[in-house]
Motif scaffolding. Structure first.
Motif, PDB file in Angstrom:
ATOM      1  N   THR A 107     -11.080 -20.551  77.457  1.00 31.76           N
ATOM      2  CA  THR A 107     -11.640 -20.161  76.171  1.00 31.76           C
ATOM      3  C   THR A 107     -11.410 -21.265  75.155  1.00 31.76           C
ATOM      4  N   VAL A 108     -12.054 -21.130  74.015  1.00 35.03           N
ATOM      5  CA  VAL A 108     -11.857 -22.091  72.928  1.00 35.03           C
ATOM      6  C   VAL A 108     -10.400 -22.068  72.489  1.00 35.03           C
ATOM      7  N   TYR A 109      -9.812 -20.873  72.399  1.00 33.91           N
ATOM      8  CA  TYR A 109      -8.409 -20.754  71.997  1.00 33.91           C
ATOM      9  C   TYR A 109      -7.497 -21.504  72.964  1.00 33.91           C
ATOM     10  N   GLY A 110      -7.756 -21.367  74.238  1.00 32.22           N
ATOM     11  CA  GLY A 110      -6.937 -22.041  75.242  1.00 32.22           C
ATOM     12  C   GLY A 110      -7.023 -23.554  75.138  1.00 32.22           C
ATOM     13  N   LYS A 111      -8.223 -24.060  74.913  1.00 34.36           N
ATOM     14  CA  LYS A 111      -8.392 -25.515  74.793  1.00 34.36           C
ATOM     15  C   LYS A 111      -7.715 -26.045  73.538  1.00 34.36           C
ATOM     16  N   LEU A 112      -7.865 -25.331  72.426  1.00 33.20           N
ATOM     17  CA  LEU A 112      -7.216 -25.769  71.193  1.00 33.20           C
ATOM     18  C   LEU A 112      -5.703 -25.695  71.319  1.00 33.20           C
ATOM     19  N   ARG A 113      -5.206 -24.616  71.939  1.00 30.24           N
ATOM     20  CA  ARG A 113      -3.758 -24.481  72.136  1.00 30.24           C
ATOM     21  C   ARG A 113      -3.240 -25.586  73.046  1.00 30.24           C
ATOM     22  N   GLN A 114      -4.013 -25.945  74.066  1.00 31.00           N
ATOM     23  CA  GLN A 114      -3.624 -27.003  74.995  1.00 31.00           C
ATOM     24  C   GLN A 114      -3.496 -28.343  74.278  1.00 31.00           C
ATOM     25  N   MET A 173      -9.027 -21.649  65.495  1.00 33.57           N
ATOM     26  CA  MET A 173      -7.655 -22.043  65.828  1.00 33.57           C
ATOM     27  C   MET A 173      -6.807 -20.807  66.088  1.00 33.57           C
ATOM     28  N   PRO A 174      -6.149 -20.751  67.246  1.00 42.04           N
ATOM     29  CA  PRO A 174      -5.303 -19.594  67.540  1.00 42.04           C
ATOM     30  C   PRO A 174      -4.009 -19.650  66.731  1.00 42.04           C
ATOM     31  N   ALA A 175      -3.457 -18.479  66.476  1.00 37.89           N
ATOM     32  CA  ALA A 175      -2.167 -18.412  65.797  1.00 37.89           C
ATOM     33  C   ALA A 175      -1.080 -18.833  66.782  1.00 37.89           C
ATOM     34  N   ALA A 233      -1.934 -26.746  57.801  1.00 37.54           N
ATOM     35  CA  ALA A 233      -0.561 -26.908  58.293  1.00 37.54           C
ATOM     36  C   ALA A 233      -0.577 -27.159  59.801  1.00 37.54           C
ATOM     37  N   GLY A 234      -1.447 -26.468  60.511  1.00 40.79           N
ATOM     38  CA  GLY A 234      -1.580 -26.674  61.956  1.00 40.79           C
ATOM     39  C   GLY A 234      -2.144 -28.043  62.289  1.00 40.79           C
ATOM     40  N   LEU A 235      -3.125 -28.491  61.513  1.00 43.60           N
ATOM     41  CA  LEU A 235      -3.681 -29.830  61.727  1.00 43.60           C
ATOM     42  C   LEU A 235      -2.621 -30.895  61.453  1.00 43.60           C
TER      43      LEU A 235
END
Length: 82
Positions: free
Chosen positions: A3-10, A66-68, A27-29
């Motif tokens: 998923t998009v969340y998984g790729k961003l988290r990775q 972006m996932p939390a 803050a995440g960026l």
């Protein structure tokens, strides 16, 4: 299929649970690229001012995509300290 969340988290793009002002996007960026949150916010604002109107699109889209950051359970936190 990831998923998009998984790729961003990775890739380390997550919204932190602490240090948020609004949604934690900048803050995440900043965390991902090794910048403190306040200079990252200033840089983000300056970039968005250079291209007027983009903040209306970019920030909400990143907030949704972006996932939390996953909260660590107390038992896991205690195990990592020991």
């Amino acid at each position: 299929m990831e998923t998009v969340y998984g790729k961003l988290r990775q890739h380390g793009l997550v919204r932190p649970t602490q240090g948020r002002v609004l949604g934690g996007v900048v803050a995440g960026l900043g965390q991902r690229f090794g910048i403190d949150p306040w200079p990252a916010r200033l840089l983000f604002a300056l970039i968005l001012l250079a291209i007027p109107g983009t903040q209306i699109l970019i920030y909400p889209i990143l907030w949704i995509l972006m996932p939390a950051e996953a909260a660590v359970a107390p038992s896991e936190r205690d195990a990592s300290i020991a």
